[in-house]
Design a protein around this motif. Structure first.
Motif, mmCIF file in Angstrom:
data_model
loop_
_atom_site.group_PDB
_atom_site.id
_atom_site.type_symbol
_atom_site.label_atom_id
_atom_site.label_comp_id
_atom_site.label_asym_id
_atom_site.label_seq_id
_atom_site.Cartn_x
_atom_site.Cartn_y
_atom_site.Cartn_z
ATOM 1 N N PRO A 313 0.849 -1.103 -0.041
ATOM 2 C CA PRO A 313 0.018 -0.010 0.149
ATOM 3 C C PRO A 313 0.835 1.349 -0.322
ATOM 4 O O PRO A 313 1.934 1.212 0.498
ATOM 5 C CB PRO A 313 -0.885 -0.141 1.151
ATOM 6 C CG PRO A 313 -0.732 -1.473 1.658
ATOM 7 C CD PRO A 313 0.584 -1.861 1.182
ATOM 8 N N VAL A 314 0.356 2.290 -0.854
ATOM 9 C CA VAL A 314 1.127 3.686 -0.838
ATOM 10 C C VAL A 314 1.068 4.052 0.724
ATOM 11 O O VAL A 314 2.091 4.696 0.921
ATOM 12 C CB VAL A 314 0.472 4.508 -1.862
ATOM 13 C CG1 VAL A 314 0.978 5.855 -1.777
ATOM 14 C CG2 VAL A 314 0.703 3.871 -3.082
ATOM 15 N N SER A 315 0.015 3.786 1.377
ATOM 16 C CA SER A 315 -0.177 4.521 2.776
ATOM 17 C C SER A 315 1.234 4.001 3.670
ATOM 18 O O SER A 315 1.233 4.832 4.764
ATOM 19 C CB SER A 315 -1.299 4.103 3.352
ATOM 20 O OG SER A 315 -1.405 2.655 3.487
ATOM 21 N N ILE A 316 1.821 3.263 3.535
ATOM 22 C CA ILE A 316 2.784 2.610 4.496
ATOM 23 C C ILE A 316 4.258 3.453 3.921
ATOM 24 O O ILE A 316 5.154 3.115 4.813
ATOM 25 C CB ILE A 316 2.899 1.153 4.350
ATOM 26 C CG1 ILE A 316 3.490 0.627 3.134
ATOM 27 C CG2 ILE A 316 1.812 0.376 4.640
ATOM 28 C CD1 ILE A 316 3.954 -0.803 3.334
ATOM 29 N N MET A 317 4.339 3.700 2.984
ATOM 30 C CA MET A 317 5.628 4.663 2.484
ATOM 31 C C MET A 317 5.559 6.037 3.162
ATOM 32 O O MET A 317 4.590 6.656 3.458
ATOM 33 C CB MET A 317 5.589 4.796 0.826
ATOM 34 C CG MET A 317 5.407 3.396 0.306
ATOM 35 S SD MET A 317 5.709 3.588 -1.580
ATOM 36 C CE MET A 317 4.783 4.691 -2.099
ATOM 37 N N PRO A 318 6.997 6.754 3.245
ATOM 38 C CA PRO A 318 7.083 7.855 3.776
ATOM 39 C C PRO A 318 6.310 8.829 3.245
ATOM 40 O O PRO A 318 5.982 8.681 1.866
ATOM 41 C CB PRO A 318 8.603 8.099 3.449
ATOM 42 C CG PRO A 318 9.198 6.771 3.482
ATOM 43 C CD PRO A 318 8.226 5.832 2.802
ATOM 44 N N GLU A 319 6.069 10.317 3.573
ATOM 45 C CA GLU A 319 5.264 10.832 3.158
ATOM 46 C C GLU A 319 5.581 11.494 1.803
ATOM 47 O O GLU A 319 4.949 11.715 0.866
ATOM 48 C CB GLU A 319 4.973 12.207 4.078
ATOM 49 C CG GLU A 319 4.117 13.182 3.694
ATOM 50 C CD GLU A 319 3.934 14.326 4.712
ATOM 51 O OE1 GLU A 319 3.089 15.411 4.589
ATOM 52 O OE2 GLU A 319 4.536 14.286 5.738
ATOM 53 N N PHE A 320 6.955 11.835 1.779
ATOM 54 C CA PHE A 320 7.716 12.245 0.448
ATOM 55 C C PHE A 320 7.253 11.378 -0.694
ATOM 56 O O PHE A 320 7.343 11.794 -1.823
ATOM 57 C CB PHE A 320 9.057 12.808 0.422
ATOM 58 C CG PHE A 320 9.779 11.627 0.552
ATOM 59 C CD1 PHE A 320 10.568 11.368 -0.706
ATOM 60 C CD2 PHE A 320 10.581 10.916 1.492
ATOM 61 C CE1 PHE A 320 11.520 10.215 -0.766
ATOM 62 C CE2 PHE A 320 11.065 9.774 1.472
ATOM 63 C CZ PHE A 320 11.873 9.547 0.160
ATOM 64 N N MET A 321 7.478 10.038 -0.568
ATOM 65 C CA MET A 321 7.249 9.063 -1.266
ATOM 66 C C MET A 321 5.909 9.021 -1.854
ATOM 67 O O MET A 321 5.317 8.705 -3.004
ATOM 68 C CB MET A 321 7.637 7.834 -1.070
ATOM 69 C CG MET A 321 9.247 7.753 -0.875
ATOM 70 S SD MET A 321 9.920 5.911 -0.574
ATOM 71 C CE MET A 321 9.530 5.266 -2.127
#
Length: 379
Positions: A313-321
């Motif tokens: 999921p995109v949600s688990i990546m750092p905010e800038f990513m």
């Protein structure tokens, strides 16, 4: 008519041979089927072996409570050694032994435990331990209450019988608030295979440039837009065939429910396909050497799939990513399918489809310019 000839030629070169047909048509369907089959297996009851050496009522009560949950397929093991062998050989997900004198030990207030056997921590073994421990705590509390009234020996069986009736039950209702947990991964894998069309398109176009085929096509009495339209239609036909086959096979052969209508699912995938074709045409115009084709996967396909949430999921990546993910089409396609899987309509994903269309429009425009031999090659 010229565009159709070019499109048919591209289709033949892409999937007209055994390697291309296996890579772009058969393999995606098989991989998707394996993923869905594995997910379906996860929903099956866990296989659990047991040995009940307790002659009292508590051992029988634990088994009845585990059966009531509906999460386990309980089987009696002949010996502890046979039980351990079955767990080691993955013939059982977990196993447990209720020792002799278990009921008497609880009555006397001693700390009694059920021996759980597991090869490694898993969801089945973890929930099994929680269920057993909860049942033991409930029995212990009932026994303490009966001890206080001086009727422990006479009333225990009656209390356990009443508990096993489960006169008060919780009803589980699925309101469709959550998409299928497999939907995201299955969609990501399908998008990854569609990105494979980028490599195929780039390879064909670079080969045509190297062999001067494209130069001869542009010098023939054929308009430039017919050439680009032919390449576009050929790639679009191959991608559509791939999408339709995979969705049809997984839906109607594997009986997997994506949680959204077929046509809505197909529409989102077709919009993503347009963006993929745009990426392929734009990248092909920048590749001058056939030896650099391998770099397309490491520099375009793989990074954009990872950034767009195909594997996690995109949600688990750092905010800038997460912010960078908005610049790849995979993010918008996966989010659109997730929203449709939650029961939303096409109006709710209109922006996502528009962004995918914008990706396609811009990239196809770039590709149509940089692919002209006269503007991209010297001599």
């Amino acid at each position: 008519m010229n565009s159709l000839f070019i499109a048919l030629n591209l289709i033949k070169r892409t999937i007209g041979n055994r390697r291309g047909f296996l890579l772009f048509i058969i393999t995606p369907a098989l991989i998707m089927s394996l993923i869905i089959g594995f997910a379906a297996k996860q929903d099956e009851k866990a296989s659990v072996l047991y040995i009940n050496s307790d002659e009292g009522p508590v051992g029988r009560h634990i088994l009845r409570e585990l059966e009531y949950t509906g999460r386990y397929r309980l089987s009696v093991a002949a010996t502890p050694d046979a039980m351990r062998t079955a767990v080691i050989e993955h013939k059982a997900d977990a196993a447990f032994i209720i020792p002799a004198g278990f009921s008497e030990g609880l009555k006397e207030g001693r700390g009694m435990h059920v021996e759980l056997l597991e090869l490694s921590m898993s969801e089945a073994s973890f929930t099994l331990r929680m269920s057993v421990d909860q049942t033991i705590r409930q029995v212990s509390m009932a026994m303490r209450g009966l001890d206080a009234s001086g009727q422990a020996d006479d009333r225990l069986n009656l209390v356990l019988e009443q508990v096993e009736k489960h006169q008060v039950r919780a009803a589980r209702t699925d309101y469709g608030w959550y998409a299928s947990p497999v939907l995201g991964l299955a969609t990501g894998i399908l998008l990854m295979f569609l990105m494979g069309l980028v490599n195929s398109s780039v390879s064909i176009m670079v080969e045509d440039r190297k062999q001067k085929t494209m130069t001869r096509i542009f010098t023939a009495p054929v308009r430039a837009y017919e050439i680009m339209l032919g390449n576009f239609l050929g790639s679009f036909a191959v991608g559509t065939l791939q999408i339709v086959l995979v969705l049809t096979f997984t839906r109607y052969v594997m009986n997997f429910s994506y949680g959204l209508p077929f046509m809505q699912h197909l529409l989102v995938m077709e919009c993503f396909l347009l963006a993929v074709i745009g990426i392929g045409s734009a990248v092909a115009g920048l590749i001058r050497n056939s030896e650099n084709i391998g770099a397309v996967n490491s520099m375009v396909s793989a990074p954009t799939c990872m950034l767009g949430g195909c594997f996690w999921p995109v949600s688990i990546m750092p905010e800038f990513m997460q912010k960078l993910a908005n610049f790849v089409p995979q993010t918008w396609a996966i989010e659109a399918i997730r929203r449709l899987g939650l029961g939303q309509g096409l109006g709710d994903v209109a922006m996502h489809l528009s962004v995918l269309g914008l990706f396609a429009l811009v990239l196809l425009g770039i590709g149509s310019v940089v692919m002209k031999p006269g503007e991209t090659e010297a001599g």
